[in-house]
Write a protein that holds these residues in place. Structure first.
Motif, PDB file in Angstrom:
ATOM      1  N   THR A 156      -4.306  -2.550   9.560  1.00 42.28           N
ATOM      2  CA  THR A 156      -2.876  -2.466   9.864  1.00 42.28           C
ATOM      3  C   THR A 156      -2.636  -1.526  11.049  1.00 42.28           C
ATOM      4  OG1 THR A 156      -2.384  -2.965   7.575  1.00 42.28           O
ATOM      5  CG2 THR A 156      -0.620  -1.928   8.838  1.00 42.28           C
ATOM      6  N   SER A 215       0.837  -1.203   0.000  1.00 49.07           N
ATOM      7  CA  SER A 215       0.000   0.000   0.000  1.00 49.07           C
ATOM      8  C   SER A 215       0.873   1.254   0.000  1.00 49.07           C
ATOM      9  CB  SER A 215      -0.929  -0.003   1.221  1.00 49.07           C
ATOM     10  OG  SER A 215      -1.784  -1.128   1.160  1.00 49.07           O
ATOM     11  N   SER A 263      -4.862   1.267   2.823  1.00 48.87           N
ATOM     12  CA  SER A 263      -4.752  -0.057   3.431  1.00 48.87           C
ATOM     13  C   SER A 263      -5.748  -1.023   2.816  1.00 48.87           C
ATOM     14  CB  SER A 263      -5.011   0.046   4.940  1.00 48.87           C
ATOM     15  OG  SER A 263      -4.994  -1.225   5.538  1.00 48.87           O
ATOM     16  N   GLU A 285       8.634 -11.926  -0.800  1.00 49.62           N
ATOM     17  CA  GLU A 285       7.706 -12.491   0.175  1.00 49.62           C
ATOM     18  C   GLU A 285       7.196 -13.872  -0.201  1.00 49.62           C
ATOM     19  OE1 GLU A 285       4.122 -10.282   1.116  1.00 49.62           O
ATOM     20  OE2 GLU A 285       3.892  -9.621  -0.928  1.00 49.62           O
TER      21      GLU A 285
HETATM   22  O1  M6R Z   1      -3.701  -4.259   4.592  1.00 54.61           O
HETATM   23  P1  M6R Z   1      -2.642  -3.258   4.276  1.00 54.61           P
HETATM   24  O2  M6R Z   1      -2.724  -2.747   2.898  1.00 54.61           O
HETATM   25  O3  M6R Z   1      -2.591  -2.141   5.298  1.00 54.61           O
HETATM   26  O4  M6R Z   1      -1.289  -4.059   4.430  1.00 54.61           O
HETATM   27  C1  M6R Z   1      -0.043  -3.454   4.301  1.00 54.61           C
HETATM   28  C2  M6R Z   1       1.054  -4.479   4.161  1.00 54.61           C
HETATM   29  O5  M6R Z   1       1.104  -5.302   5.290  1.00 54.61           O
HETATM   30  C3  M6R Z   1       0.860  -5.348   2.918  1.00 54.61           C
HETATM   31  O6  M6R Z   1       0.762  -4.589   1.753  1.00 54.61           O
HETATM   32  C4  M6R Z   1       2.018  -6.338   2.754  1.00 54.61           C
HETATM   33  O7  M6R Z   1       3.207  -5.662   2.473  1.00 54.61           O
HETATM   34  C5  M6R Z   1       1.682  -7.361   1.664  1.00 54.61           C
HETATM   35  N1  M6R Z   1       1.916  -8.701   2.136  1.00 54.61           N
HETATM   36  C6  M6R Z   1       2.444  -7.156   0.399  1.00 54.61           C
HETATM   37  O8  M6R Z   1       2.124  -8.090  -0.567  1.00 54.61           O
END
Ligand code: M6R
Length: 366
Positions: free
Chosen positions: A110, A61, A105, A246
């Protein structure tokens, strides 16, 4: 439930033409030159007159936020800062009432992003959420917001949520630029129809799947990867590297291509695959010279280029050709081959693509 796909991630990658269209539905009407991001209605004055836009998020994000920085500054001429929520919340940042804060998000849960919102709110800023999960904590904590409408994202690696976030942010930037008079009517109308054409172009990019699978076969045992791009494709390079890390556990770094010579170039040898996002845009010539620099050091070059490209083709080991689009909209297309590349490499390495080790779909602890 996986709709015939082997993994949720692959299903979600393939859903993007539809999820992007869903995100734009009811908001964008290019034929009639209309664009309305409903969630902004009550706050449009604050947005238009903001002294500064602060974008806060984590992970993928945050990468969408970086794309938005380029969009907002180019089209609306408002200064933008993009902040990792975890740093922002703890560094006693300067936040004023005239600041318009956008929190991005997928999950809306988060912890760091939520805390950053609370902090900015306590300083009197206006907070706008860009979330995928309806009714989530972040959606509730913000003053206003727009949902991405990408549908449930199950794979831990974010894919369709990323392109939906960029779609919403692009619509916001165009609407803002037009209303502020920093984006001309002609350009605005042209961009609206270019935006409408994106789902079909993403559909075309998905057809590259088999070619990408073949490329993946050759690089699945690599120990490191470098991802390089400039301009709008710089955040795409970061995102491509994160996807690979990841789910495949291969070390990868994303960098602005020009920064390569300030350090990472030392890593390049015949063992190092370098993924360039080298589409035809205002930084194309510069990226071409960066490719030459890698070539001279015998790095293996995998390049995402615009259909019909010749210069990069002459140098790269592999070219992946995607449809042409206005450079501001290219990330919506150029990220797709990178999602597929990481997916295939991870599958070939026997990794649990949908639930990589040590990771959770939403990070609700700081
Ligand atoms: O739910 P969110 O968009 O707030 O999450 C943010 C990150 O935890 C999320 O984008 C994470 O980096 C992903 N696993 C990436 O693929």
């Amino acid at each position: 439930e996986k709709g015939g796909y082997e993994h949720f991630m692959l299903k979600e990658i393939n859903e993007q033409p539809r999820s992007i269209a869903d995100c734009m539905r009811g908001r964008l009407d290019a034929q009639n030159g209309r664009l309305i991001v409903g969630g902004l209605r009550d706050y449009i004055n604050k947005f238009q007159n903001a002294d500064r836009i602060i974008i806060t998020a984590c992970g993928t994000s945050w990468h969408a936020g970086l794309v938005a920085e380029y969009l907002f500054e180019e089209f609306a001429r408002i200064p933008v800062e993009v902040e990792y929520a975890s740093e922002f919340r703890y560094r006693n940042p300067v936040i004023n009432e005239g600041d318009f804060v956008i929190a991005i998000s997928q999950s809306g849960e988060t912890a760091d992003t939520l805390a950053a919102i609370e902090l900015a709110k306590s300083k009197g800023a206006t907070i706008f959420g860009v979330c995928n999960v309806v009714g989530s904590s972040i959606a509730r904590a913000t003053h206003a917001g727009s949902y991405t409408h990408a549908g449930p994202e199950i794979g831990v690696a974010s894919t369709k949520a990323f392109t939906a976030q960029i779609s919403v942010l692009t619509m916001m930037a165009l609407m803002l630029g037009y209303q502020r008079g920093t984006l001309s009517e002609t350009k605005y109308i042209q961009l609206l129809s270019e935006l409408e054409a994106i789902p079909a172009k993403v559909e075309k990019a998905l057809k590259l799947n088999e070619q990408i699978e073949k490329i993946s076969e050759q690089y699945k045992d690599a120990r490191n990867f470098l991802y390089l791009g400039r301009g709008y494709n710089f955040p795409v390079a970061l995102e491509g590297a994160l996807k690979l890390k990841e789910i495949s556990y291969i070390h990868a770094e994303g960098y602005p291509a020009a920064e390569m010579k300030h350090g990472p170039i030392a890593l390049i040898d015949e063992e190092m695959p370098v993924v360039f996002i080298a589409t035809k845009d205002s930084s194309y010539e510069k990226v071409v010279s960066n490719i030459q620099e890698v070539k001279a050091r015998k790095g293996k070059i995998i390049a995402v280029v615009t259909e019909g490209d010749t210069s990069v083709k002459a140098m790269a080991d592999h070219v992946i050709e995607i449809p042409h689009a206005h450079e501001a909209l290219v990330p919506l297309i150029s990220v797709v081959p990178l999602q597929l590349l990481s997916y295939h490499i991870a599958v070939m390495r026997g990794c649990n693509v949908d639930q990589p080790r040590n990771l959770a779909k939403s990070v609700t602890v700081e």
